[in-house]
Design an enzyme around this catalytic site. Sequence first.
Site, short mmCIF file in Angstrom:
data_model
loop_
_atom_site.label_atom_id
_atom_site.label_comp_id
_atom_site.label_asym_id
_atom_site.label_seq_id
_atom_site.Cartn_x
_atom_site.Cartn_y
_atom_site.Cartn_z
N ASP A 168 0.76 -1.24 0.00
CA ASP A 168 0.00 0.00 0.00
C ASP A 168 0.80 1.31 0.00
OD1 ASP A 168 -1.60 -2.19 0.55
OD2 ASP A 168 -2.86 -1.15 1.99
N ARG A 201 1.23 2.92 10.24
CA ARG A 201 0.24 2.93 9.15
C ARG A 201 0.53 4.05 8.16
NH1 ARG A 201 -3.04 -1.21 8.33
NH2 ARG A 201 -4.43 0.27 7.30
N GLU A 397 1.09 -9.06 11.72
CA GLU A 397 0.92 -8.70 10.32
C GLU A 397 2.28 -8.47 9.64
OE1 GLU A 397 -1.40 -5.14 9.91
OE2 GLU A 397 -1.73 -5.42 7.76
C1 GLC Z 1 -3.02 -4.38 3.72
C2 GLC Z 1 -1.86 -4.96 2.91
C3 GLC Z 1 -2.39 -5.82 1.79
C4 GLC Z 1 -3.30 -6.90 2.38
C5 GLC Z 1 -4.39 -6.29 3.29
C6 GLC Z 1 -5.14 -7.36 4.08
O1 GLC Z 1 -3.80 -3.53 2.97
O2 GLC Z 1 -1.04 -3.93 2.42
O3 GLC Z 1 -1.34 -6.40 1.08
O4 GLC Z 1 -3.88 -7.64 1.38
O5 GLC Z 1 -3.82 -5.43 4.22
O6 GLC Z 1 -4.26 -8.13 4.84
#
Ligand code: GLC
Length: 429
Positions: A168, A201, A397
């Site tokens: 992202d 974030r 994560e």
């Molecule tokens: C975030 C990550 C993406 C992932 C999502 C759900 O947006 O950057 O890669 O698919 O979270 O885990």
Amino acid sequence: MLTPEITKRLRSTAVEILSVNDKGNYTVPTEGLYPFQWNWDSCLTAIGMSNVNEERGWTEIETLFDHQWPNGMVPHIIFHEKNAGYFPGPEVWATQRPTPTSGITQPAVAGFALQKLYQRSERPDAVKTRATALVQAIDRWHQWFYQYRDPDDQALVAVLHPWETGRDNSVDWDSAFERVPTDGVGSYQRRDLDHADASMRPTGEQYDRYIWLVQHFRSLGWSNQSLHDNSPFRIVDPGFNAILIRSCEALAEVAESLGEDAIAQRNHDFSARGRLALGSLWSDAHEQYVCYDRANASLVDSASIGGLLPVFALDDGAQVKKLARRIDSLCDRVKYNVPSHDPDDARFDSKRYWRGPIWLIVNYMLVDGLRRHGHNELVQRLVSSSLGLISENGMAEYFDPVTGGACGGKNFTWTAAMVLEFLRDDVAS
Ligand code: GLC
């Protein structure tokens, strides 16, 4: 060094996380922060699931493809249930689908996941019909990519929103993102900050631009004919393309064994042409691949993990060797591996999402490519760093490559799935 006790504990924690995030026929990435089904999360999760419940691995991908658009696109989020705790929700996307979905896509890892499931299946005859249905659906998605995201037939597809890349807030998007306006976005309430630390974030300004793009595409009626040429953000990402190229190759192989010859041929061609075209993204200065900004016709000066992901797709051993050297050099410069951005770049941020932190799914794809080319020492290095990180800090994560600290959401589905993969002998050795 992992003792048998630690291995056993990791395995059972991973299985537990998969089950906690299981909604029956799909998983959520983690409760709270991401309460719906995400595209590439599900495909990578299905691979991990196949270690404990093959049947459930198949349904994970099938559920995703139940929501494929008539034009072949597979959306990045499926909003199976109402949940006010996530922004931007279905009313912002307004895609008019029977079950609401977003209007953009995500890395096409489904072909690769399908091949893993098919090869591992204990009952290949029994899954033939389901495998054929998925082969046909994934092929339609691949055709959609090359039709709508590669209008000039360059064998490389563009992404139109950073969320499509799955990375992202990577540094890769910074310069192109400056051209994305923010006027008229209006006020909104971010919900991600209710669940995760703001320092880990994307920033507020980045968020305004994410939302501007969504509103812009919505104003174009989500029409694929118009989106590509009318997006100020149009990037050719080597990582995204590498994943698609590898999935085309994998899909062609599965299609061949199922007698789907036309699909096999088409996907062989996509992958062969894509591999050749990747050459145009090579940077001598960075000794790796970099993004190409299609909206202003220039390479992007940013050495991120996306430019190393071609190890997952390439068949040219000499190129892979160069990338292996570069991955090794990144590993030498931080304590835990692999950082998602070069630590010597001033824009590196060890805690902020895709601007430095480690993601296990990326390690997994790097490991897979490196193994295919016999870089076994480096494979060992990445696998033991990944498992060490998890055993010290849990299945978060993402992770800080400097301290190893857990970042973002906790009890993460695809992290747990990758742990089950890294514990397999055929992945780790
Ligand atoms: C975030 C990550 C993406 C992932 C999502 C759900 O947006 O950057 O890669 O698919 O979270 O885990």
